[in-house]
Scaffold this active site. Structure first.
Site, PDB file in Angstrom:
ATOM      1  CG  ASP A 147      -1.891  -1.174   1.178  1.00 39.87           C
ATOM      2  OD1 ASP A 147      -2.634  -1.278   0.189  1.00 39.87           O
ATOM      3  OD2 ASP A 147      -1.886  -1.999   2.108  1.00 39.87           O
ATOM      4  CD  GLU A 222       3.250  -5.268 -13.141  1.00 36.17           C
ATOM      5  OE1 GLU A 222       3.195  -6.314 -12.474  1.00 36.17           O
ATOM      6  OE2 GLU A 222       4.177  -5.019 -13.917  1.00 36.17           O
TER       7      GLU A 222
HETATM    8  C1  LIG Z   1      -1.931  -2.978  -2.655  1.00 32.73           C
HETATM    9  S1  LIG Z   1      -2.205  -4.587  -2.106  1.00 32.73           S
HETATM   10  C2  LIG Z   1      -1.134  -5.573  -3.142  1.00 32.73           C
HETATM   11  C3  LIG Z   1      -1.472  -7.033  -3.128  1.00 32.73           C
HETATM   12  C4  LIG Z   1      -0.558  -7.938  -3.970  1.00 32.73           C
HETATM   13  N1  LIG Z   1       0.807  -7.920  -3.497  1.00 32.73           N
HETATM   14  C5  LIG Z   1      -0.635  -7.586  -5.434  1.00 32.73           C
HETATM   15  O1  LIG Z   1       0.371  -7.132  -5.996  1.00 32.73           O
HETATM   16  O2  LIG Z   1      -1.707  -7.779  -6.013  1.00 32.73           O
HETATM   17  C6  LIG Z   1      -1.352  -4.598  -0.560  1.00 32.73           C
HETATM   18  C7  LIG Z   1      -1.778  -5.734   0.352  1.00 32.73           C
HETATM   19  O3  LIG Z   1      -0.935  -5.737   1.491  1.00 32.73           O
HETATM   20  C8  LIG Z   1      -1.714  -6.086   2.629  1.00 32.73           C
HETATM   21  N2  LIG Z   1      -0.998  -5.562   3.802  1.00 32.73           N
HETATM   22  C9  LIG Z   1      -0.723  -4.265   4.054  1.00 32.73           C
HETATM   23  N3  LIG Z   1      -0.033  -4.146   5.194  1.00 32.73           N
HETATM   24  C10 LIG Z   1       0.135  -5.412   5.673  1.00 32.73           C
HETATM   25  C11 LIG Z   1       0.756  -5.928   6.839  1.00 32.73           C
HETATM   26  N4  LIG Z   1       1.355  -5.123   7.713  1.00 32.73           N
HETATM   27  N5  LIG Z   1       0.728  -7.247   7.040  1.00 32.73           N
HETATM   28  C12 LIG Z   1       0.118  -8.077   6.142  1.00 32.73           C
HETATM   29  N6  LIG Z   1      -0.488  -7.642   5.023  1.00 32.73           N
HETATM   30  C13 LIG Z   1      -0.476  -6.320   4.792  1.00 32.73           C
HETATM   31  C14 LIG Z   1      -3.061  -5.437   2.371  1.00 32.73           C
HETATM   32  O4  LIG Z   1      -4.100  -6.061   3.094  1.00 32.73           O
HETATM   33  C15 LIG Z   1      -3.212  -5.615   0.857  1.00 32.73           C
HETATM   34  O5  LIG Z   1      -3.906  -6.805   0.542  1.00 32.73           O
END
Ligand SMILES: C[S@@+](CC[C@H](N)C(=O)[O-])C[C@H]1O[C@@H](n2cnc3c(N)ncnc32)[C@H](O)[C@@H]1O
Length: 242
Positions: A147, A222
């Protein structure tokens, strides 16, 4: 990370806001039927996604063998890790995510692909790196499209910042790799600044950015970045001390 006093919530902001979005029927079924096989039980601290101190897992007991371990944090819907686990059956994989519907989707795809080398953890990633994974147990750590928290008042919530480095450095074995990707230029620069300055990691790319990691599948995040005209940045670092 200092331990909060009993009854006190975490002492620093986390990198996510938990979505309470309802799960579809298929995701509910996935959770109740598949979680026992895929989702690792985690002893908790105060918060629902925390990891209790001393809660270290035993990879041999979890995966039933000794094999290289790939961990993806923020695995979202699980596209990258399911692809990785399918195409690399001799390696073990752990998806770390706090978004339950994403974990459910990951399990449905993992079941369809009959994967035996993938497990999931519903927990805050820095605590997984700090407490759940044994030191030096990870061969590859993936952080794809974390994020961005692009508003200035929110950047302290970003996952990759100086406080993240000791946790990642603890979990990844010397010589192991840390792979990252983002479509937010200033976050890419922050990642590079933080990791270039970290004694735990060495740059493993020569130009300004690493070539696209070929184990990374194209995800909605992406595609969205590309559609908005943002450049996709890959970075790769080697854990020092090999
Ligand atoms: C923008 S999404 C990207 C998902 C995936 N990596 C992709 O490229 O499709 C970021 C993900 O990170 C997870 N996330 C954010 N902070 C996290 C944390 N501290 N621990 C575990 N998951 C986390 C969120 O719930 C979200 O699903």
């Amino acid at each position: 990370m200092t331990e909060p006093a009993p009854g006190v919530f975490r002492d620093r902001p986390v990198s996510f806001v938990r979505r309470s979005g309802r799960m579809s029927e298929a995701q509910e079924r996935a959770w109740s039927e598949l979680a026992p096989a895929f989702v690792l039980p985690v002893p908790r601290d105060t918060a629902a996604t925390s990891v209790a101190r001393g809660a270290e897992l035993d990879p041999v007991a979890v995966w039933g063998r000794t094999a290289p371990l790939v961990v993806e944090i923020g695995s979202g819907q699980g596209h990258a890790i399911v692809h990785g686990a399918s195409s690399r059956p001799d390696d073990d994989f752990l998806a770390v995510e706090v978004f339950r519907a994403g974990l459910a989707r990951t399990m449905l795809d993992a079941e369809r692909a009959a994967l035996r080398n993938l497990r999931l953890v519903e927990a805050n990633a820095p605590e997984v790196l700090e407490r759940l994974l044994p030191a030096g147990s990870v061969d590859e750590l993936w952080v794809f499209f974390p994020d961005p928290w692009h508003k200035k008042k929110h950047t302290k919530r970003r996952l990759v910042q100086p406080e993240f480095v000791p946790h990642a450095g603890r979990a990844v074995r010397p010589g192991g790799m840390l792979r990252l990707a983002t479509d937010w230029e200033d976050y890419a620069r922050q990642m590079r600044d933080v990791l270039d300055a970290a004694p735990e990691f060495e740059r493993a790319f020569e130009d300004d950015w690493a070539p696209r990691f070929d184990g990374r599948v194209l995800t909605a995040f992406e595609r969205k970045g590309e559609r908005a005209g943002r450049a996709i940045r890959d970075l790769v670092y080697r854990r020092a001390g090999a």
